[in-house]
Every structure is written in structure tokens, then in C-alpha cells.
Enzyme design. Structure first.
Site, short mmCIF file in Angstrom:
data_model
loop_
_atom_site.label_atom_id
_atom_site.label_comp_id
_atom_site.label_asym_id
_atom_site.label_seq_id
_atom_site.Cartn_x
_atom_site.Cartn_y
_atom_site.Cartn_z
N ARG A 105 0.66 -1.03 0.00
CA ARG A 105 0.17 -0.21 -0.04
C ARG A 105 0.80 1.27 0.10
NH1 ARG A 105 -4.35 0.38 4.66
NH2 ARG A 105 -2.68 0.58 6.00
N LYS A 208 -2.82 6.16 1.46
CA LYS A 208 -2.77 6.51 2.84
C LYS A 208 -1.85 7.79 2.81
CE LYS A 208 -2.50 4.17 7.28
NZ LYS A 208 -3.73 4.49 7.64
N GLU A 251 -16.55 5.44 3.77
CA GLU A 251 -15.94 4.91 5.17
C GLU A 251 -15.94 6.11 6.36
OE1 GLU A 251 -11.81 4.77 5.11
OE2 GLU A 251 -11.68 5.11 3.17
#
Length: 403
Positions: A105, A208, A251
Site C-alpha cells: 500500500r 494513505k 468510510e
């Protein structure tokens, strides 16, 4: 696993009471290396287990970072980071959970931020070194306690213009944390955010990076003023006045969301829009549902009246919460947290769902069963995940940990 035990935790520390925050910084050590071009074997080479990385361990308290006003990441936000966990097992050995997924990620995030990404061996060895340096901060085995590990990659060159940073820093620091639930008596009271967007298509919602969290802070502060604990964000392009229930769900501020539908489907919003962070805990829970579908039958029957438990990832509309018996969120900090209530706030289109199962902890039958399975998997007590390579021993040989 190694045959040697981890030293006992630091004395006179009640690890179970530590909050979700930076704890015991005076006892912490971090790892830091820099490059002005690309990462090379001078930084780290796995075959010989050599490089400057091995001697780049610093005291958190005594060696602050030496950034300048024109640092790229401070001016333009070119920072990506990860969050992962190290646990102490009942046999006093330590395990790091799914760090390879964090590497993958971060690699995608580095590309988006125009930052050179260290290779996997360097990433993994840095994690191993920082865990070893902070071994006394690995909490005793207990519900929800862990050593949180945060790798960061940031542009640290000095510049005023808008272009990729001429210098990149890779660092890893830690913090021991206690039980996220400590002191809580019920699940989350969530606000449906109908005015502000967390992410849009074509943006950085799936990365992220620091901006992904900065954008949620003002909505989070505002919702807490109304008595909520967090926001549930929507795909704003799908929301039309008077048709709130048809809007698609994203989310929370820093967690993915799941619904347990009356049909037996356990569903979470899909990643294909590129607006949702691909959480490692989210991915793990989906896999656990598939692996343990049969064992979840009794819990599913208690929750929904159905016996077949299925996992799915697809578009989820807000109205589907009204057809759910349970809902929960997943994340590195909280693992699985039940949702007690979901509602809009002042001067918004009206919507409310109350989940009786979320009124007490740890939540409904499915939420409780999945939390147990997750915690078992995180320390190697789950037979069906034992051979999946999810756990790494930070005190093993470097070649073993980094492979």
C-alpha cells in the site's frame, strides 16, 4: 518462529490503560534514513545484512527531526505513512501482523506522491530493527494491547516551487497502546456527513497520505459538537436532495465500514471507485469470513435468522443500513468496533438507524465472532490462517523476516 522469548515489558507501566496516542516517548527509538536520488545497497542490502540502515536508530526524545521551513512535505503535503502492529504471544514471543500488505500500500502511495520507495527488504528490515530497539515496549499479551508501528515516507528537501522533493526520508517509529475499548460501554454513535466530502473519484481517497486525514478533521470536530463520535462519509456525487438513502457509502474518518444484512451477506463498500482506503484489517476480515463461513453459521443465525454467511465487496447505499442487524467498522487501532447508531445531524435530510446489538460491547453475534477470529489470527492462534504468511517474527534472522 524463533525459540527465544522477548524480554519482559517495561516495569511499572500499566499497558492496558495506555490511550490511543503517542505513549512513553522518552523510552522510544526510531529508525531514519535519507536519499537524494534512489535507495541503494548503501542504505541496505539483504544478502549481506548491511548498510546505513543498521546504524540509523535514534532516541525519540534526544534526536528530534531537523526539518527546515521550506521542507516539501510541510509545504505541499508529500507524506505517506502506514500503521501496523506487533503483538506479544502467550509464549512470550513477538509477531508482526501482515507488514507485507502495508509495504504494497505504501508503494502505491509513494508513486502518487512522487517519492522513491525503498525496496521491500529495506522496508521490512526497518520494521524489524525498530521493534527490536523497542522490545521493552511490546505490551504483555492482553485484549487489544499492541505495539503500534508507523513507517513514514516524506519529501524532506528544501524548495519553494511545486515539484518532487529533492530529498526523501524514510522513518519508522512506534508507540505502545492499550485496549481501544477501555472505558467504553457501547458502540459508536455515527453522523452521516451530507455536506462535506472525504474523497472524490480521481483523487487520493485510496492513498494513505496525510491529506486523506487532514480533510476529515473539521467534519470530525463539528460532529462531536453534536454528540457524535465520528462521521460516515458518502460518495457526494451520488447524493441528491431528498434521496439520501440512495447515496453510496464510503468510510469513516479513519476506518472501513461493514454491514451484516438480514440476508446473511456481510458487505463492505468496494474499492473500485478509488475513493476508499484499502484497509489491511478490512481485507483480513473479508478473508476470515470466507475461511470461517461454516463456523459463523450459529452467530449468523442468531443475528439474522439465516445460517449462510457470505462476504462481499460492492457499492453500498445508505438505505441498506436499515436492512442490517449489525454494523461495525474496522481499522488498525480499534480492530472491530460495533456501531450503535447512525444518524444525520442538525438541518440535514433526516435519517436514523439504531442497532440494538451495538448498544453493548463487543457487539452483536457476528461482530463478536469476527473480533475473536481476528485477534486469534493476529497472534497465530487461528489454524486456518497459520500457513498464509500473515505473521513474522521480528527476532528471527533478517533473511527470514524480510523475505
Amino acid at each position: 518462529m524463533s525459540t527465544s522469548s522477548v524480554p519482559p515489558p517495561l516495569e511499572h507501566v500499566d499497558f492496558s490503560s495506555l490511550p490511543w496516542n503517542l505513549n512513553l516517548p522518552s523510552n522510544n527509538y526510531y529508525v531514519l534514513i535519507k536519499t537524494t536520488n534512489v535507495w541503494t545497497t548503501e542504505h541496505y542490502e539483504l544478502e549481506t545484512d548491511s548498510g546505513s540502515l543498521l546504524t540509523s536508530i535514534y532516541s525519540y526524545e534526544k534526536h528530534p527531526l531537523d526539518f527546515h521551513p521550506a521542507t516539501t512535505s510541510l509545504n505541499y503535503g508529500t507524506t505517506v505513512w502506514e500503521g501496523l502492529k506487533c503483538y506479544r504471544r502467550s509464549d512470550d514471543q513477538a509477531v508482526v501482523f501482515r507488514a507485507d500488505r502495508n509495504y504494497e500500500r505504501m508503494k502505491k502511495g509513494a508513486e502518487e506522491m512522487c517519492l522513491p520507495m525503498p525496496d521491500k527488504a529495506t522496508f521490512m528490515r526497518a520494521i524489524q530493527l525498530v521493534v527490536q530497539a523497542n522490545k521493552a515496549l511490546i505490551p504483555p499479551m492482553g485484549e487489544g494491547m499492541k505495539l503500534y508501528v508507523r513507517p513514514m515516507l516524506l519529501g524532506t528537501g528544501q524548495q519553494l516551487g511545486l515539484y518532487p522533493s529533492p530529498e526523501t526520508t524514510f522513518l519508522v517509529y512506534v508507540s505502545p497502546t492499550g485496549n481501544y475499548f477501555k472505558g467504553a460501554s457501547a458502540g459508536l454513535n455515527l453522523h452521516v456527513e451530507t455536506r462535506r466530502a472525504r474523497a472524490a473519484r480521481g483523487g487520493l481517497g485510496a492513498i494513505k497520505c496525510s491529506s486523506n486525514y487532514a480533510i476529515t478533521m473539521k467534519p470530525l470536530v463539528d460532529c462531536k459538537k453534536q454528540g457524535f463520535m465520528d462521521n460516515l462519509f458518502l460518495e457526494m456525487e451520488t447524493y441528491k436532495d431528498g434521496e439520501l438513502e440512495q447515496a453510496k457509502v464510503q468510510e469513516l474518518s479513519a476506518a472501513n465500514v461493514f454491514l451484516v444484512l438480514k440476508t446473511g451477506e456481510i458487505v463492505t463498500p468496494a474499492l473500485n471507485r478509488g475513493t476508499i482506503l484499502p484497509g489491511v484489517t478490512r481485507e483480513t476480515v473479508l478473508q476470515l469470513i470466507t475461511l470461517h463461513a461454516q463456523e459463523l453459521s450459529d452467530a449468523m443465525e442468531e443475528s439474522t435468522g439465516q445460517r449462510d454467511a457470505t462476504a462481499s465487496s460492492r457499492d453500498v447505499s445508505l438505505g441498506e443500513f436499515k436492512n442490517a442487524t449489525e454494523a461495525f467498522c474496522t481499522g488498525t487501532a480499534a480492530e472491530l468496533v460495533p456501531i450503535a447508531r447512525l444518524s444525520t445531524g442538525d438541518d440535514e435530510d433526516s435519517f436514523e438507524v439504531v442497532f440494538p446489538y451495538g448498544q453493548t460491547l463487543p457487539g452483536g453475534p457476528i461482530t463478536t465472532a469476527l473480533l475473536k477470529l481476528l485477534r486469534q489470527a493476529m497472534v497465530g492462534d487461528c489454524d486456518k490462517t497459520a500457513d498464509l504468511g500473515w505473521l513474522r517474527d521480528p527476532f528471527a534472522l533478517s533473511i527470514t523476516f524480510c523475505e
